[in-house]
Design an enzyme around this catalytic site. Structure first.
Site, short mmCIF file in Angstrom:
data_model
loop_
_atom_site.label_atom_id
_atom_site.label_comp_id
_atom_site.label_asym_id
_atom_site.label_seq_id
_atom_site.Cartn_x
_atom_site.Cartn_y
_atom_site.Cartn_z
N LYS A 11 81.67 -9.10 44.04
CA LYS A 11 82.41 -9.49 45.24
C LYS A 11 82.08 -10.92 45.68
CE LYS A 11 83.17 -4.83 47.07
NZ LYS A 11 83.11 -3.98 48.29
N TYR A 51 93.28 -2.73 47.85
CA TYR A 51 92.62 -1.71 48.68
C TYR A 51 93.62 -0.84 49.45
CZ TYR A 51 87.83 -3.40 47.90
OH TYR A 51 86.60 -3.72 47.35
N PHE A 59 88.28 -0.23 58.84
CA PHE A 59 87.69 -1.44 58.26
C PHE A 59 88.63 -2.17 57.30
CE2 PHE A 59 86.21 2.27 55.77
CZ PHE A 59 86.67 1.94 54.50
N ARG A 87 78.67 3.37 38.96
CA ARG A 87 78.42 3.70 40.37
C ARG A 87 76.92 3.92 40.61
NH1 ARG A 87 82.80 4.32 43.32
NH2 ARG A 87 81.91 5.72 44.86
N THR A 93 77.26 2.83 48.79
CA THR A 93 78.14 1.83 49.41
C THR A 93 77.41 1.05 50.49
OG1 THR A 93 80.01 3.31 49.00
CG2 THR A 93 80.36 1.53 50.59
N ARG A 104 73.13 -2.90 44.82
CA ARG A 104 73.38 -3.09 46.26
C ARG A 104 72.08 -3.17 47.05
NH1 ARG A 104 78.56 0.87 46.12
NH2 ARG A 104 80.22 -0.71 46.12
N ASN A 114 78.95 -5.94 50.24
CA ASN A 114 78.06 -5.06 49.46
C ASN A 114 78.03 -5.39 47.96
OD1 ASN A 114 80.54 -3.97 48.86
ND2 ASN A 114 79.98 -1.85 49.27
N HIS A 117 81.91 -3.77 43.46
CA HIS A 117 82.86 -2.66 43.58
C HIS A 117 82.92 -1.93 42.25
CE1 HIS A 117 86.58 -0.43 44.28
NE2 HIS A 117 86.94 -0.81 43.07
N GLU A 128 93.33 0.26 39.06
CA GLU A 128 92.58 -0.97 39.33
C GLU A 128 92.49 -1.90 38.12
OE1 GLU A 128 88.81 0.28 40.95
OE2 GLU A 128 89.72 0.89 42.85
P1 CMP Z 1 84.15 -0.65 47.67
O1 CMP Z 1 83.42 0.08 46.62
O2 CMP Z 1 84.74 -1.97 47.31
O3 CMP Z 1 85.32 0.28 48.25
C1 CMP Z 1 85.84 0.12 49.53
C2 CMP Z 1 85.01 -0.79 50.37
O4 CMP Z 1 85.20 -0.66 51.75
C3 CMP Z 1 83.55 -0.49 50.17
O5 CMP Z 1 83.15 -0.89 48.90
C4 CMP Z 1 82.93 -1.26 51.32
O6 CMP Z 1 82.74 -2.62 51.02
C5 CMP Z 1 84.00 -1.10 52.37
N1 CMP Z 1 83.62 -0.11 53.36
C6 CMP Z 1 83.45 1.19 53.19
N2 CMP Z 1 83.09 1.77 54.34
C7 CMP Z 1 83.05 0.78 55.25
C8 CMP Z 1 82.73 0.75 56.62
N3 CMP Z 1 82.39 1.86 57.29
N4 CMP Z 1 82.77 -0.43 57.24
C9 CMP Z 1 83.12 -1.55 56.56
N5 CMP Z 1 83.43 -1.58 55.24
C10 CMP Z 1 83.38 -0.41 54.61
#
Ligand code: CMP
Length: 141
Positions: A11, A51, A59, A87, A93, A104, A114, A117, A128
């Site tokens: 990211k 997304y 969010f 993962r 996450t 992470r 984070n 992805h 994707e």
């Molecule tokens: P990702 O694996 O890219 O998939 C969706 C993304 O949404 C996740 O990683 C986070 O970066 C983001 N995300 C998930 N939950 C939250 C949250 N509660 N607040 C902000 N961002 C979030």
């Protein structure tokens, strides 16, 4: 034996920090085959499309804006149980909940910034991977 493909993204926060190389090293050490990789600076429309599954989440707007802050590095990884293994390597996450030794835990700063992805299912990977790569950009071996 289930050989899978998954979409990984380094990211914008991790690219900006200069840790893309360290993340790629972890991917290679974990015996994934990188079939494709590139730098992409997404537009807001491209991030919102990627997304789209999260469009009802509170969010969503913030996440999409974050993903357009700078270039990211999408990659296609292949290997045994690649979706779950990537993962596991990423960690939870929320970096506050991520296990030690995960990407992470080591490189993310918040649940939004984070670092990486990964596709969460074969169905997600099927959406994707072609979102970023045409079949001509994949280098199977
Ligand atoms: P990702 O694996 O890219 O998939 C969706 C993304 O949404 C996740 O990683 C986070 O970066 C983001 N995300 C998930 N939950 C939250 C949250 N509660 N607040 C902000 N961002 C979030």
């Amino acid at each position: 034996m289930t050989i899978q493909r998954t979409l990984a993204i380094v990211k914008p926060d991790a690219v900006a920090k200069g840790v893309a190389g360290e993340i790629i090293t972890r991917i290679e050490r974990a015996s994934f085959t990188i079939l494709a990789a590139k730098l992409v600076h997404m537009s807001l429309a491209e991030a919102r499309g990627f997304y789209i599954v999260h469009r009802e989440r509170p969010f969503y707007d913030s996440l999409c804006a974050f993903m357009t802050q700078g270039p990211c590095m999408p990659m296609v990884l292949e290997g045994e149980s690649a979706i779950q293994r990537w993962r596991d390597l990423m960690g939870a996450t929320d970096p506050a909940k991520a296990a030690s030794g995960t990407i992470r835990k080591d490189f993310a700063t918040s649940i939004e910034a984070n670092a990486v992805h990964g596709s969460d299912s074969p169905e997600s990977a099927s959406f994707e991977i072609p979102y970023f790569f045409s079949s001509f950009e994949l280098c199977p071996r």
